[in-house]
Design a protein around this motif. Structure first.
Motif, PDB file in Angstrom:
ATOM      1  N   ASP B  18       2.099  -7.210  -4.268  1.00 36.20           N
ATOM      2  CA  ASP B  18       0.787  -7.678  -3.865  1.00 36.20           C
ATOM      3  C   ASP B  18      -0.300  -6.666  -4.190  1.00 36.20           C
ATOM      4  N   ALA B  19       0.093  -5.425  -4.480  1.00 37.54           N
ATOM      5  CA  ALA B  19      -0.903  -4.360  -4.642  1.00 37.54           C
ATOM      6  C   ALA B  19      -1.161  -4.006  -6.102  1.00 37.54           C
ATOM      7  N   ASP B  20      -0.566  -4.715  -7.039  1.00 42.64           N
ATOM      8  CA  ASP B  20      -0.840  -4.386  -8.432  1.00 42.64           C
ATOM      9  C   ASP B  20      -1.558  -5.536  -9.136  1.00 42.64           C
ATOM     10  N   ALA B  21      -2.001  -5.253 -10.330  1.00 43.79           N
ATOM     11  CA  ALA B  21      -2.816  -6.222 -11.053  1.00 43.79           C
ATOM     12  C   ALA B  21      -1.976  -6.961 -12.092  1.00 43.79           C
ATOM     13  N   ILE B  22      -0.796  -7.401 -11.680  1.00 42.21           N
ATOM     14  CA  ILE B  22       0.064  -8.131 -12.609  1.00 42.21           C
ATOM     15  C   ILE B  22       0.242  -9.543 -12.064  1.00 42.21           C
ATOM     16  N   MET B  23      -0.064 -10.505 -12.896  1.00 43.54           N
ATOM     17  CA  MET B  23       0.085 -11.891 -12.462  1.00 43.54           C
ATOM     18  C   MET B  23       1.262 -12.520 -13.206  1.00 43.54           C
ATOM     19  N   THR B 167      -6.589   0.710 -11.353  1.00 44.86           N
ATOM     20  CA  THR B 167      -6.728  -0.353 -10.360  1.00 44.86           C
ATOM     21  C   THR B 167      -7.174   0.275  -9.046  1.00 44.86           C
ATOM     22  N   VAL B 168      -8.165  -0.311  -8.417  1.00 46.07           N
ATOM     23  CA  VAL B 168      -8.526   0.140  -7.076  1.00 46.07           C
ATOM     24  C   VAL B 168      -8.463  -1.062  -6.139  1.00 46.07           C
ATOM     25  N   SER B 169      -8.069  -0.793  -4.904  1.00 41.14           N
ATOM     26  CA  SER B 169      -8.033  -1.880  -3.938  1.00 41.14           C
ATOM     27  C   SER B 169      -8.322  -1.358  -2.545  1.00 41.14           C
ATOM     28  N   GLN B 203      -6.524   0.236   4.388  1.00 45.82           N
ATOM     29  CA  GLN B 203      -5.771   0.953   3.379  1.00 45.82           C
ATOM     30  C   GLN B 203      -6.537   0.872   2.085  1.00 45.82           C
ATOM     31  N   TYR B 204      -6.641   1.983   1.401  1.00 49.08           N
ATOM     32  CA  TYR B 204      -7.128   1.857   0.036  1.00 49.08           C
ATOM     33  C   TYR B 204      -6.166   2.532  -0.920  1.00 49.08           C
ATOM     34  N   SER B 205      -6.207   2.090  -2.119  1.00 51.80           N
ATOM     35  CA  SER B 205      -5.206   2.524  -3.075  1.00 51.80           C
ATOM     36  C   SER B 205      -5.827   2.612  -4.457  1.00 51.80           C
ATOM     37  N   ILE B 206      -5.468   3.661  -5.159  1.00 49.34           N
ATOM     38  CA  ILE B 206      -5.911   3.835  -6.533  1.00 49.34           C
ATOM     39  C   ILE B 206      -4.664   4.017  -7.377  1.00 49.34           C
ATOM     40  N   ARG B 207      -4.536   3.262  -8.424  1.00 46.91           N
ATOM     41  CA  ARG B 207      -3.404   3.468  -9.333  1.00 46.91           C
ATOM     42  C   ARG B 207      -3.914   3.465 -10.760  1.00 46.91           C
ATOM     43  N   ALA B 208      -3.330   4.305 -11.567  1.00 47.72           N
ATOM     44  CA  ALA B 208      -3.789   4.399 -12.946  1.00 47.72           C
ATOM     45  C   ALA B 208      -2.630   4.864 -13.811  1.00 47.72           C
ATOM     46  N   GLY B 209      -2.661   4.498 -15.098  1.00 56.44           N
ATOM     47  CA  GLY B 209      -1.605   4.934 -15.991  1.00 56.44           C
ATOM     48  C   GLY B 209      -1.560   4.110 -17.255  1.00 56.44           C
ATOM     49  N   TYR B 210      -0.336   3.972 -17.726  1.00 58.86           N
ATOM     50  CA  TYR B 210      -0.074   3.286 -18.982  1.00 58.86           C
ATOM     51  C   TYR B 210       0.518   1.922 -18.659  1.00 58.86           C
ATOM     52  N   ARG B 211      -0.001   0.894 -19.308  1.00 56.55           N
ATOM     53  CA  ARG B 211       0.543  -0.429 -19.015  1.00 56.55           C
ATOM     54  C   ARG B 211       0.595  -1.288 -20.270  1.00 56.55           C
ATOM     55  N   ARG B 212       1.821  -1.605 -20.645  1.00 54.46           N
ATOM     56  CA  ARG B 212       2.029  -2.711 -21.583  1.00 54.46           C
ATOM     57  C   ARG B 212       2.932  -3.655 -20.833  1.00 54.46           C
ATOM     58  N   GLY B 220       0.525   6.322 -11.759  1.00 52.85           N
ATOM     59  CA  GLY B 220       0.434   7.180 -10.584  1.00 52.85           C
ATOM     60  C   GLY B 220      -0.348   6.423  -9.530  1.00 52.85           C
ATOM     61  N   ILE B 221       0.051   6.618  -8.280  1.00 57.82           N
ATOM     62  CA  ILE B 221      -0.557   5.837  -7.205  1.00 57.82           C
ATOM     63  C   ILE B 221      -0.966   6.765  -6.073  1.00 57.82           C
ATOM     64  N   PHE B 222      -2.181   6.602  -5.634  1.00 58.40           N
ATOM     65  CA  PHE B 222      -2.602   7.280  -4.412  1.00 58.40           C
ATOM     66  C   PHE B 222      -2.919   6.213  -3.379  1.00 58.40           C
ATOM     67  N   THR B 223      -2.389   6.370  -2.176  1.00 55.12           N
ATOM     68  CA  THR B 223      -2.627   5.390  -1.128  1.00 55.12           C
ATOM     69  C   THR B 223      -3.027   6.098   0.156  1.00 55.12           C
ATOM     70  N   ARG B 224      -4.059   5.602   0.769  1.00 55.79           N
ATOM     71  CA  ARG B 224      -4.504   6.150   2.046  1.00 55.79           C
ATOM     72  C   ARG B 224      -4.470   5.029   3.076  1.00 55.79           C
ATOM     73  N   TRP B 225      -3.720   5.275   4.153  1.00 58.09           N
ATOM     74  CA  TRP B 225      -3.632   4.309   5.254  1.00 58.09           C
ATOM     75  C   TRP B 225      -4.310   4.923   6.457  1.00 58.09           C
ATOM     76  N   THR B 226      -5.236   4.181   7.077  1.00 56.43           N
ATOM     77  CA  THR B 226      -5.936   4.686   8.250  1.00 56.43           C
ATOM     78  C   THR B 226      -5.834   3.671   9.376  1.00 56.43           C
ATOM     79  N   THR B 227      -5.349   4.107  10.499  1.00 54.03           N
ATOM     80  CA  THR B 227      -5.309   3.237  11.671  1.00 54.03           C
ATOM     81  C   THR B 227      -6.641   3.364  12.397  1.00 54.03           C
ATOM     82  N   LEU B 228      -7.254   2.220  12.665  1.00 55.78           N
ATOM     83  CA  LEU B 228      -8.614   2.223  13.218  1.00 55.78           C
ATOM     84  C   LEU B 228      -8.570   2.207  14.742  1.00 55.78           C
ATOM     85  N   GLY B 229      -8.081   3.295  15.292  1.00 57.84           N
ATOM     86  CA  GLY B 229      -7.967   3.374  16.748  1.00 57.84           C
ATOM     87  C   GLY B 229      -6.621   3.972  17.096  1.00 57.84           C
TER      88      GLY B 229
END
Lengths: 193, 308
Positions: B18-23, B167-169, B203-212, B220-229
């Protein structure tokens, strides 16, 4: 897929989300958050004759007689209370409702809260030993582990005794002003934790 | 797919999700098993980083089945069902195991256009998760999940130039309150109820790299999860489901589609927690095999549609 179908899918998904969102009401209510005011079955009108436990007798701590009901000071005080009552804020009303449930219950809850809070061992020293709390600075970490069973039982007893040894002035008793004797009930009550 | 469950468990799977840009193409169904193993020794008790001799190494194994169906080339449905097993190497706490939460996602790509030198695509993603079994949530760090039903709404943008992409989300996660097997509990105050208020999270996530997409993805993926409370774990206490669990993870993810067998792909990856609060400093490895089944009669060859 036709455009119409697409829109239908989106609608179904969106509707599902909305239904879920509205069912996500937060906020929790405790069992005793909202209680009807306590209506005691007995007023303990003869409490002044009870056997005292911590005190020698009702006259250990004499309470000064209130000023006469006709005095200016008394009337002024009464009017002040009336004025305050007419201007009760919602916050004050909440507090009144809270304590209306009965002070025995509320003090017991507060004590249980403290017992739960302090029922943890302190963080260990680097060599694995436990640090001792400082009696001269008891609120600094490490906190006293005041909630192990003997300590907790003692804390419940202290507060129950203090709470029950209240003074009141009762008209019609020529002896004077009587403290409420230590009622054994709150102590028994506290022992269930 | 289980990112929304970041807890002490930290069972994440960064595969085709659900978190990538592949359909997936229309009527294609990509399905497969996935394994993820993670472990930690250090954890953050509030902001204090520590170890615990009563836990030793806490490890989590997660076996899941994931699937992604192309309703159309622009609307995909995804699901995931994990089986989770936890264990502590020291102390007296018993590990837990069981089927955790079902997640179902809908991924929608309303926009895909050439912009500048590359292709920009935008996504709206929504997901729900619900526990499938009555596992114990109030047994952290060894419970297998938090029992909370969640609703996640995610916006995502992807930009690809040649074989390079980013990809950013951003995701907002609504979490429903849970009930635990206690009549009262203490957080920062006493609660005389068995219901626990679960703070929402983002949660926000940044992923970048090579894609064919047809052959190889390395990202590479960076993900930050923050609980709001929520609140910090009290000193020397067990964690609690409504703790303020925050984490930042860095990871790598590789997907390789086999030439010899059309539709078969291997995925693998790993990540590590680089910062956190009220979570374990876990490192994890994952791997899986996915196969694309084409339910549309007309082409035998099945493939992911996007940006080959």
């Amino acid at each position: 897929m036709t455009m119409k179908n697409k829109i239908r899918y989106i609608h179904i998904i969106a509707a599902g989300f909305i239904v879920l969102l509205f069912s996500c009401a937060k906020g929790i209510n405790g069992r005793t958050d909202v209680l009807a005011p306590l209506a005691p079955a007995k007023t303990d009108i003869n409490a002044g004759d009870w056997k005292t436990i911590l005190l020698a007798g009702p006259t250990d701590f004499p309470v000064a007689a209130p000023t006469a009901v006709t005095s200016t000071a008394y009337i002024a005080e009464l009017n002040e209370i009336k004025a305050l009552q007419n201007a009760i804020t919602p916050d004050q009303q909440t507090k009144i409702s809270y304590w209306n449930a009965g002070s025995t219950l509320r003090w017991n809850e507060l004590l249980r809260q403290l017992v739960a809070k302090y029922n943890l061992p302190p963080y260990q020293n680097a060599d694995g030993t436990y640090p001792f709390p400082n009696a001269n600075n008891p609120f600094a970490y490490p906190l006293f582990p005041f909630a192990n069973p003997p300590y907790a039982a003692r804390a419940y007893a202290y507060v129950s005794a203090a709470r029950s040894t209240m003074h009141w002035w009762q008209p019609g008793i020529t002896k004077g002003y009587i403290p409420v004797p230590l009622h054994i009930k709150p102590m028994q009550r506290s022992s269930h934790v | 797919m289980a990112l929304c469950l970041i807890t002490f468990i930290h069972a994440t799977a960064n595969a085709q999700t659900d978190a990538d840009a592949i359909m997936m193409a229309k009527n294609n169904f990509c399905v497969g098993p996935m394994y993820s193993g993670s472990h930690w020794t250090d954890y953050w008790e509030g902001t204090l980083k520590r170890t615990n001799d009563n836990l030793g190494i806490v490890s989590t194994q997660m076996y899941s089945v994931m699937g992604n169906y192309g309703l159309t080339s622009r609307v995909n449905l995804l699901f995931s069902v994990p089986y989770v097993e936890t264990q502590a190497s020291a102390g007296t706490l018993h590990g837990q195991k069981g089927i955790q939460d079902l997640s179902v996602w809908a991924k929608w790509m309303p926009f895909e256009k050439k912009v500048g030198p590359g292709t920009l695509s935008l996504y709206g993603i929504g997901g729900v998760s619900t526990p499938l079994t009555n596992y114990i949530a109030d047994y952290l760090p060894l419970s297998i999940g938090l029992q909370s039903k969640t609703l996640s709404l995610r916006a995502m943008a992807d930009y690809q130039v040649g074989s390079l992409f980013a990809t950013v989300s951003g995701t907002y996660v609504f979490r429903k309150n849970i009930t635990i097997d206690r009549t009262s509990y203490y957080t920062t105050t006493l609660h005389l109820t068995n219901e626990v208020e679960m703070p929402d999270a983002n949660q926000y996530s940044i992923r970048a790299g090579y894609r064919r997409t047809d052959r190889l993805i390395v990202e590479g993926i960076f993900t930050r999860w923050t609980t709001l409370g929520g609140f910090d774990i009290t000193r020397n206490n067990m964690p609690f489901p409504s703790n303020r669990m925050n984490s930042s993870t860095l990871g790598v993810n590789i997907k390789y589609s086999l030439k010899a067998i059309n539709g078969l792909s291997l995925i693998g990856g790993g990540d590590m927690t680089i910062a956190g609060q009220n979570v374990g400093q876990s490192s994890s490895l994952n791997g899986g095999i996915f196969y694309v089944i084409d339910f549309s009669a007309k082409h035998k060859a099945s493939k992911t549609l996007k940006k080959a």
